[in-house]
Design an enzyme around this catalytic site. Structure first.
Site, mmCIF file in Angstrom:
data_model
loop_
_atom_site.group_PDB
_atom_site.id
_atom_site.type_symbol
_atom_site.label_atom_id
_atom_site.label_comp_id
_atom_site.label_asym_id
_atom_site.label_seq_id
_atom_site.Cartn_x
_atom_site.Cartn_y
_atom_site.Cartn_z
ATOM 1 N N VAL A 56 15.389 56.025 -33.007
ATOM 2 C CA VAL A 56 16.165 54.795 -33.241
ATOM 3 C C VAL A 56 15.789 54.107 -34.552
ATOM 4 O O VAL A 56 16.504 53.212 -35.004
ATOM 5 C CB VAL A 56 16.025 53.785 -32.068
ATOM 6 C CG1 VAL A 56 16.651 54.353 -30.796
ATOM 7 C CG2 VAL A 56 14.584 53.351 -31.851
ATOM 8 N N ASN A 82 15.970 49.942 -24.714
ATOM 9 C CA ASN A 82 14.718 49.992 -23.951
ATOM 10 C C ASN A 82 13.575 50.629 -24.755
ATOM 11 O O ASN A 82 12.409 50.322 -24.513
ATOM 12 C CB ASN A 82 14.977 50.787 -22.660
ATOM 13 C CG ASN A 82 13.697 51.324 -22.045
ATOM 14 O OD1 ASN A 82 12.978 50.612 -21.352
ATOM 15 N ND2 ASN A 82 13.369 52.588 -22.309
ATOM 16 N N SER A 134 9.323 41.527 -23.854
ATOM 17 C CA SER A 134 8.095 41.702 -23.072
ATOM 18 C C SER A 134 7.589 40.317 -22.707
ATOM 19 O O SER A 134 7.899 39.329 -23.399
ATOM 20 C CB SER A 134 7.037 42.409 -23.912
ATOM 21 O OG SER A 134 5.776 42.343 -23.272
ATOM 22 N N TYR A 147 2.630 43.993 -31.439
ATOM 23 C CA TYR A 147 3.545 44.167 -30.311
ATOM 24 C C TYR A 147 4.177 42.838 -29.908
ATOM 25 O O TYR A 147 5.403 42.733 -29.780
ATOM 26 C CB TYR A 147 2.775 44.765 -29.134
ATOM 27 C CG TYR A 147 3.614 45.031 -27.909
ATOM 28 C CD1 TYR A 147 4.508 46.089 -27.874
ATOM 29 C CD2 TYR A 147 3.499 44.218 -26.776
ATOM 30 C CE1 TYR A 147 5.272 46.343 -26.747
ATOM 31 C CE2 TYR A 147 4.254 44.467 -25.642
ATOM 32 C CZ TYR A 147 5.142 45.534 -25.633
ATOM 33 O OH TYR A 147 5.897 45.769 -24.512
ATOM 34 N N ALA A 149 4.436 40.016 -31.615
ATOM 35 C CA ALA A 149 5.305 39.475 -32.671
ATOM 36 C C ALA A 149 6.623 40.236 -32.717
ATOM 37 O O ALA A 149 7.698 39.642 -32.904
ATOM 38 C CB ALA A 149 4.589 39.547 -34.024
ATOM 39 N N SER A 150 6.557 41.556 -32.525
ATOM 40 C CA SER A 150 7.800 42.349 -32.570
ATOM 41 C C SER A 150 8.712 41.993 -31.397
ATOM 42 O O SER A 150 9.931 41.909 -31.539
ATOM 43 C CB SER A 150 7.482 43.852 -32.570
ATOM 44 O OG SER A 150 7.048 44.295 -31.298
ATOM 45 N N LYS A 151 8.118 41.752 -30.224
ATOM 46 C CA LYS A 151 8.944 41.438 -29.052
ATOM 47 C C LYS A 151 9.505 40.010 -29.150
ATOM 48 O O LYS A 151 10.619 39.739 -28.678
ATOM 49 C CB LYS A 151 8.132 41.632 -27.775
ATOM 50 C CG LYS A 151 7.787 43.089 -27.496
ATOM 51 C CD LYS A 151 9.039 43.952 -27.308
ATOM 52 C CE LYS A 151 8.730 45.351 -26.831
ATOM 53 N NZ LYS A 151 9.934 46.162 -26.570
HETATM 54 N N1 LIG Z 1 5.701 48.854 -18.700
HETATM 55 C C1 LIG Z 1 5.616 47.534 -18.806
HETATM 56 O O1 LIG Z 1 4.942 46.859 -17.997
HETATM 57 C C2 LIG Z 1 6.330 46.816 -19.911
HETATM 58 C C3 LIG Z 1 6.023 45.456 -20.106
HETATM 59 C C4 LIG Z 1 6.698 44.770 -21.108
HETATM 60 C C5 LIG Z 1 7.655 45.413 -21.879
HETATM 61 N N2 LIG Z 1 7.931 46.726 -21.681
HETATM 62 C C6 LIG Z 1 8.938 47.334 -22.553
HETATM 63 O O2 LIG Z 1 9.826 48.141 -21.792
HETATM 64 C C7 LIG Z 1 10.241 49.270 -22.572
HETATM 65 C C8 LIG Z 1 9.935 50.549 -21.822
HETATM 66 O O3 LIG Z 1 8.537 50.610 -21.569
HETATM 67 P P1 LIG Z 1 7.824 51.781 -20.744
HETATM 68 O O4 LIG Z 1 6.607 51.175 -20.162
HETATM 69 O O5 LIG Z 1 8.801 52.479 -19.866
HETATM 70 O O6 LIG Z 1 7.371 52.733 -21.954
HETATM 71 P P2 LIG Z 1 7.284 54.340 -22.097
HETATM 72 O O7 LIG Z 1 6.353 54.595 -23.225
HETATM 73 O O8 LIG Z 1 7.005 54.979 -20.788
HETATM 74 O O9 LIG Z 1 8.774 54.735 -22.537
HETATM 75 C C9 LIG Z 1 9.260 54.413 -23.813
HETATM 76 C C10 LIG Z 1 10.319 55.433 -24.203
HETATM 77 O O10 LIG Z 1 10.778 55.077 -25.533
HETATM 78 C C11 LIG Z 1 10.882 56.279 -26.295
HETATM 79 N N3 LIG Z 1 10.756 55.999 -27.727
HETATM 80 C C12 LIG Z 1 9.655 55.569 -28.386
HETATM 81 N N4 LIG Z 1 9.899 55.502 -29.694
HETATM 82 C C13 LIG Z 1 11.185 55.880 -29.872
HETATM 83 C C14 LIG Z 1 12.024 56.014 -31.011
HETATM 84 N N5 LIG Z 1 11.573 55.770 -32.252
HETATM 85 N N6 LIG Z 1 13.311 56.414 -30.843
HETATM 86 C C15 LIG Z 1 13.768 56.691 -29.588
HETATM 87 N N7 LIG Z 1 13.019 56.602 -28.483
HETATM 88 C C16 LIG Z 1 11.745 56.202 -28.619
HETATM 89 C C17 LIG Z 1 9.737 57.145 -25.786
HETATM 90 O O11 LIG Z 1 9.933 58.516 -26.127
HETATM 91 C C18 LIG Z 1 9.771 56.871 -24.295
HETATM 92 O O12 LIG Z 1 10.625 57.767 -23.607
HETATM 93 C C19 LIG Z 1 9.497 49.155 -23.907
HETATM 94 O O13 LIG Z 1 10.327 48.542 -24.874
HETATM 95 C C20 LIG Z 1 8.324 48.263 -23.585
HETATM 96 O O14 LIG Z 1 7.836 47.569 -24.708
HETATM 97 C C21 LIG Z 1 7.279 47.442 -20.726
#
Ligand SMILES: NC(=O)c1ccc[n+]([C@@H]2O[C@H](COP(=O)([O-])OP(=O)(O)OC[C@H]3O[C@@H](n4cnc5c(N)ncnc54)[C@H](O)[C@@H]3O)[C@@H](O)[C@H]2O)c1
Length: 257
Positions: A56, A82, A134, A147, A149-151
Site C-alpha cells: 500500500v 487495516n 489505534s 506508531y 503519532a502515525s495513528k
Molecule cells: N492487534 C491490536 O490489538 C491492535 C491494536 C490497535 C491497532 N491495531 C491496528 O489494526 C490493524 C491490524 O493489526 P493486526 O494486529 O491484525 O496486525 P498484523 O500484523 O497481524 O496484520 C497486519 C497485516 O497488514 C499487512 N501489511 C503490512 N504492511 C503492509 C503493506 N505495506 N502493504 C500491504 N499490507 C501490509 C501485513 O502483511 C499483515 O497481513 C493495524 O493497522 C494495527 O495497527 C491493532
C-alpha cells in the site's frame, strides 16, 4: 438489523492475517464480495474472493490493484484500511528510516488507497471508508512514538476526508482496536505479570478478539452507519475509561454487587 451489505464490493488491506482476515470474513458473511490487498500472501490459500499482492506504500501498485478490482467488479463500495505496522523504539533514538517506514505504511498507505478509490466511490455517489487507528492515537504508550503519532495522523486524515467526500455520500471513519493478541503485538506470549498489568487497564478485563473488532468495522461499513462520519470508534474494552478499572473487579464491586 439489516446491514445492507449484500452485493457490495469491499476491499480490505492487510487481510492475509490477524484482524484483517476477521474483517474480510465478517463482510463476506453479510453478503459482500471481498478483496484482500496485502504485501504478503495469506498463510493458508485464499482468504478473499480475490487476493491481490500489493504494497500500500506504492502508489503504482495501489493504482493497478484498484483498477483490476474496478475492471473485475465494476465498483468498490467499502474500503477498510487495516494494513499497518508497529515498531517500538524510544523517540530520542529512533532511526529516521524506521520512523519514515511507519508513516509510509500507516499514513501514506491509507492516503494512497483513499486517493485511488475515492473517484470510484464518487462515481457511485456512495461509499464507506473505515481506517484502522489505534488506542495509541488516544493515549500513547512509552516507546510508541512513531506508531502513536502515525495513528493520530490517521484519525485526522479520516476526519478531513469525511468532510471532503461527504458531498458524494461517502462516509469516512476510524476505529481504535485494543488489545487483540496478534502476530503484530505478541500479547499471547507475555509473562503473567505483564499480561495482568495490561488487562488491569480494561473495564472489560480480557483480551479482545479479531471478530469483535470486525463486527464494529462491519457496522461502520454498512448502510446502517450512514449518518456517522468523521468519528473515532473506540473498540478497546474500555481501556482507561476510568483511572483504575481493575478496582471494579475487587469486592464489593465484582459481580455487580
Ligand atoms: N492487534 C491490536 O490489538 C491492535 C491494536 C490497535 C491497532 N491495531 C491496528 O489494526 C490493524 C491490524 O493489526 P493486526 O494486529 O491484525 O496486525 P498484523 O500484523 O497481524 O496484520 C497486519 C497485516 O497488514 C499487512 N501489511 C503490512 N504492511 C503492509 C503493506 N505495506 N502493504 C500491504 N499490507 C501490509 C501485513 O502483511 C499483515 O497481513 C493495524 O493497522 C494495527 O495497527 C491493532
Amino acid at each position: 438489523m439489516e446491514l445492507g451489505l449484500n452485493g457490495r464490493v469491499a476491499v480490505v488491506t492487510g487481510a492475509s492475517r490477524g484482524i484483517g482476515t476477521a474483517i474480510l470474513r465478517s463482510l463476506r458473511d453479510e453478503g459482500a464480495t471481498v478483496v484482500n490487498l496485502d504485501i504478503r500472501s495469506p498463510g493458508s490459500g485464499r482468504v478473499g474472493d480475490l487476493d491481490l499482492t500489493c504494497d500500500v506504500t506504492s502508489p503504482s501498485e495501489v493504482e493497478s490493484a484498484v483498477s483490476e478490482i474496478d475492471d473485475t467488479y465494476g465498483r468498490i463500495d467499502v474500503l477498510v484500511n487495516n494494513a499497518g505496522i508497529m515498531v517500538e523504539a524510544p523517540a530520542e533514538s529512533i532511526e529516521m528510516a524506521v520512523w519514515r517506514r511507519v508513516f509510509e505504511v500507516n499514513v501514506e498507505g491509507v492516503l494512497n488507497m483513499c486517493q485511488a478509490v475515492a473517484p470510484i466511490m464518487k462515481r457511485q455517489a456512495w461509499g464507506r471508508i473505515v481506517n484502522a487507528a489505534s488506542f495509541a492515537a488516544i493515549v500513547p504508550s512509552v516507546g510508541s512514538s512513531a506508531y502513536a503519532a502515525s495513528k493520530a495522523a490517521v484519525v485526522q486524515l479520516s476526519r478531513t476526508l469525511a468532510s471532503e467526500l461527504g458531498p458524494w455520500g461517502i462516509t469516512v471513519n476510524s476505529y481504535a482496536p485494543g488489545m487483540v493478541p496478534t502476530e503484530m503485538n505478541g500479547f499471547e506470549g507475555l509473562a503473567p505479570a505483564m499480561r495482568d498489568a495490561k488487562l488491569d487497564q480494561l473495564a472489560i478485563r480480557r483480551w479482545g478478539t479479531p471478530e469483535e473488532v470486525a463486527q464494529a468495522v462491519t457496522f461502520l461499513a454498512s448502510e446502517c452507519a450512514g449518518y456517522i462520519t468523521g468519528s473515532l470508534l473506540d473498540v478497546s474494552g474500555g481501556k482507561l475509561a476510568t483511572q483504575s478499572p481493575s478496582t471494579a473487579y475487587a469486592a464489593p464491586y465484582a459481580g455487580g454487587a
